[in-house]
Scaffold this active site. Structure first.
Site, PDB file in Angstrom:
ATOM      1  N   LYS A 278     -14.080  -4.046  -4.865  1.00 22.82           N
ATOM      2  CA  LYS A 278     -14.683  -3.950  -3.630  1.00 22.82           C
ATOM      3  C   LYS A 278     -13.817  -2.736  -2.913  1.00 22.82           C
ATOM      4  O   LYS A 278     -12.745  -2.445  -2.902  1.00 22.82           O
ATOM      5  CB  LYS A 278     -13.981  -5.283  -2.914  1.00 22.82           C
ATOM      6  CG  LYS A 278     -14.682  -5.551  -1.539  1.00 22.82           C
ATOM      7  CD  LYS A 278     -14.316  -7.035  -1.053  1.00 22.82           C
ATOM      8  CE  LYS A 278     -15.080  -7.526   0.131  1.00 22.82           C
ATOM      9  NZ  LYS A 278     -14.819  -8.864   0.554  1.00 22.82           N
ATOM     10  N   GLU A 362     -17.803 -25.685   3.577  1.00 23.84           N
ATOM     11  CA  GLU A 362     -17.624 -26.225   4.876  1.00 23.84           C
ATOM     12  C   GLU A 362     -17.659 -27.673   4.842  1.00 23.84           C
ATOM     13  O   GLU A 362     -17.102 -28.594   5.431  1.00 23.84           O
ATOM     14  CB  GLU A 362     -18.499 -25.653   6.064  1.00 23.84           C
ATOM     15  CG  GLU A 362     -18.333 -24.144   6.236  1.00 23.84           C
ATOM     16  CD  GLU A 362     -18.879 -23.260   5.475  1.00 23.84           C
ATOM     17  OE1 GLU A 362     -18.607 -22.071   5.624  1.00 23.84           O
ATOM     18  OE2 GLU A 362     -19.533 -23.362   4.578  1.00 23.84           O
ATOM     19  N   ARG A 390     -23.503 -26.476   8.395  1.00 24.14           N
ATOM     20  CA  ARG A 390     -23.631 -26.930   7.039  1.00 24.14           C
ATOM     21  C   ARG A 390     -22.898 -28.055   6.868  1.00 24.14           C
ATOM     22  O   ARG A 390     -23.116 -28.930   5.709  1.00 24.14           O
ATOM     23  CB  ARG A 390     -22.968 -25.957   5.780  1.00 24.14           C
ATOM     24  CG  ARG A 390     -23.472 -24.542   6.052  1.00 24.14           C
ATOM     25  CD  ARG A 390     -22.706 -23.849   5.016  1.00 24.14           C
ATOM     26  NE  ARG A 390     -22.837 -22.274   5.182  1.00 24.14           N
ATOM     27  CZ  ARG A 390     -22.677 -21.374   4.246  1.00 24.14           C
ATOM     28  NH1 ARG A 390     -22.068 -21.701   3.385  1.00 24.14           N
ATOM     29  NH2 ARG A 390     -22.762 -20.198   4.539  1.00 24.14           N
TER      30      ARG A 390
END
Length: 616
Positions: A278, A362, A390
């Site tokens: 990354k 979540e 969600r």
């Protein structure tokens, strides 16, 4: 796609050397572009070779490339005709920071939230199969998104489909299953050599040509599978039904291209495991990838932000929650892979044994919070409004039915700006109000956030949510106290009602109205669920005109509920509800979006002025 149609990947004709030079150029463009507009940088820098390889092998005009989250799609946008438009990235009227099918035929599916890509791609495979078409389907998913349960539901079903489907796992940090030493690395490299891939295709074709060959092939295949499961990090995926390929160096363009060409020829589910870094190629992002995940405009020479970020609601929330936890050992904090975004770094440092990061999950966070609350803890789940969507089922079934004391810190409530449709927190006002026993508090300043959080944690029974916006407070720095509502300004001509950060625009509109000789009464709501309309109704009896302003969806808004309360009270009054509307709101600077929706002070002023003069 019909078999007779032309198939031409965008970068089919470039050599490995040309491709490597293109990757270097793309990295430079990414840093230059994002330094001006802001956006997601580190994730895009890590996916440069991956994106170029995809466009060397697949024709995304016809093949379907489904991004997970989609914050790594910038190179894809540049390569698919939007290079010049990158100057408008995430700007009002410009291109989005996520894949968006209305922008380009190359964008197969909308993205913005995590863990759904494999399930979506499987749906495309099923449609292809049902309609007798022949395009390829890919899902590009990161290791972070694999912390979400939906990803495994998709993988479980996709592995059993028996159809061509390529899942590309962009692994830039989390180890899925650790490699076992040098032997595993060596075998992985051998399996991706051109000679091996050519031999494997030839061997499969010859051995399947007669019955004896097929028996031999089945035996050798079982032996190979046993060896792979003992030496390679692929058993989980292969147990799901995938042909595992990798791990592949995600910055070796030639090797990546070879692996994708091999996977493209396989008529079965394939998981290509790609290891990337990354922030690759830009030193500040490589050294601190988390800080460069999402950035505001910065100086590309140093990596330093052009504008220093000040205090914000998230930081005030985290600071207050840390103080409460130090006073009461029952207080715990939960995040869903958003510790920094929700301001919980201080809590994690001060109370690490009571800080829990569940990853991009979540639903798990809310159910876990319910279990904690049932056993006497006070769990506080800090979550973005759009991500809380969600967990609606868990709020109802696991929390509300048993009236459990779970506290939700609903961050990024209301309009959030440049991230657009997938991230605006405009639905929580309606869906939280539908949960029986729920209390929803709406602070307008840091002082109110601190007081309401203490109230929510220590004094409210049952489920309670505190919703607050992205960014900092406005001119209003007061504290309206513990009541359901408060009158901030007295007037006889019109009643203006709002809550949260928009109270600043309403107060400014009231000042503009005063300049026109119109005295507006401003009522600020502190609690929006359960809604107590008494103070508003008292004001409307006097003014006969009510205007509500809120950056939430029209249906289920507080304005709708107040309009119903006015009607039930038998009052003769005009009610105007200004909201974010009944359509999805685009991306752009918050000031532009508020102006478009008529939710800035000027828009509220014009609407109020017109109504008062009409009645007068």
């Amino acid at each position: 796609m019909k078999e007779t149609e032309e198939y031409q990947p965008l970068l089919a004709g470039i050599t490995d050397r040309e491709g490597t030079e293109l990757c270097a150029q793309l990295r430079q463009e990414l840093v230059d572009d994002v330094s001006k507009t802001g956006g997601h940088l580190a994730s895009n820098l890590g996916a440069v070779e991956l994106t170029v390889a995809i466009h060397r092998v697949f024709d995304t005009r016809q093949d379907r490339l489904v991004f997970d989250v989609g914050h790594q799609c910038y190179c894809h946008k540049i390569l698919t005709g939007r290079r010049e438009a990158m100057a408008t990235l995430r700007q009002y009227g410009g291109i989005a920071g996520f894949p968006k099918p209305v922008e380009s035929v190359h964008d197969a599916f909308i993205a913005g939230h995590a863990s759904n890509s494999v399930a979506v791609a499987l749906g495309m495979v099923r449609a292809r199969q049902a309609l007798g078409e022949h395009y390829k389907v890919m899902a590009l998913i990161g290791d972070g998104a694999l912390t979400g349960g939906l990803a495994y539901e998709g993988l479980s079903n996709a592995g059993a489909c028996g159809q061509q489907l390529l899942v590309i796992l962009n692994d830039n940090g989390m180890s899925i299953t650790p490699n076992v030493g040098a032997v595993a690395d060596h075998l992985a490299k051998q399996r991706l050599k051109p000679q091996y891939l050519t031999f494997k295709r030839y061997y499969r074709r010859v051995m399947n040509s007669n019955q004896v060959g097929r028996k031999v092939y089945r035996f050798t295949h079982k032996v190979k599978q046993a060896l792979k499961q003992s030496l390679l990090p692929c058993s989980m995926f292969e147990n799901m039904g995938f042909n595992y390929v990798g791990p592949v160096n995600g910055h070796d363009l030639a090797g990546l291209t070879r692996a994708m060409r091999y996977a493209r020829e396989l008529n079965e589910p394939v998981l290509l495991h790609v290891k990337t870094v990354k922030g690759k190629g830009y030193a500040p992002a490589e050294e601190n990838p988390d800080a460069f995940h999402g950035v505001s405009p910065f100086d590309p020479a140093t990596g330093k932000a052009k504008k220093k970020s000040g205090e914000n609601f998230s930081a005030a929330f985290g600071r207050t929650l840390t103080r409460l936890a130090q006073q009461d050992r029952r207080v715990c904090a939960i995040t869903a892979a958003m510790m920094s975004g929700t301001g919980l770094e201080q809590f994690q440092a001060a109370c690490p044994e009571r800080f829990f990061d569940v990853g991009i999950a979540e639903g798990c966070a809310v159910s876990m919070a319910a279990g904690m609350a049932k056993q006497g803890a006070i769990p506080v789940f800090a979550v973005y409004s759009s991500f809380l969507q969600r967990a609606y089922d868990m709020l109802i079934h696991d929390v509300a039915i048993d009236k459990l004391h779970v506290v939700l810190g609903v961050d990024r409530a209301g309009l959030v700006g440049e991230d657009g449709e997938t991230h605006h927190g405009v639905f929580d006002v309606a869906f939280l109000d539908s949960v029986p026993g729920m209390t929803v508090l709406a602070p307008s300043s840091y002082a109110e956030l601190e007081g309401m959080l203490e109230q929510a944690v220590l004094h409210v029974n049952g489920p309670v949510a505190i919703r607050y916006p992205r960014g900092g407070e406005g001119a209003y720095r007061g504290d309206a106290g513990p009541g359901h509502a408060a009158v901030l300004r007295r007037g006889d001509d019109i009643t203006l009602v709002s809550y949260g950060i928009l109270i600043n625009d309403v107060l400014e509109a009231a000042e503009l109205l005063a300049g026109e000789g119109i005295q507006a009464e401003v009522v600020k709501l502190n609690v929006i669920t359960p809604l107590d309309p008494e103070l508003v109704l008292e004001s409307v009896k006097k003014t006969k005109v009510l205007l509500t302003a809120e950056d939430s969806a029209a249906h289920g808004s507080v304005g709708e509920r107040l309009a119903a309360a006015v009607a039930e009270a038998g009052l003769t009054a005009k009610v105007l509800c200004r909201t974010s509307g009944d359509k999805f709101v685009t991306h752009g600077a918050l000031s532009c979006l508020k102006q478009e929706l008529g939710l800035d002070s000027a828009g509220i002023f014009r609407a109020a002025l017109e109504e008062v003069r009409k009645d007068g």
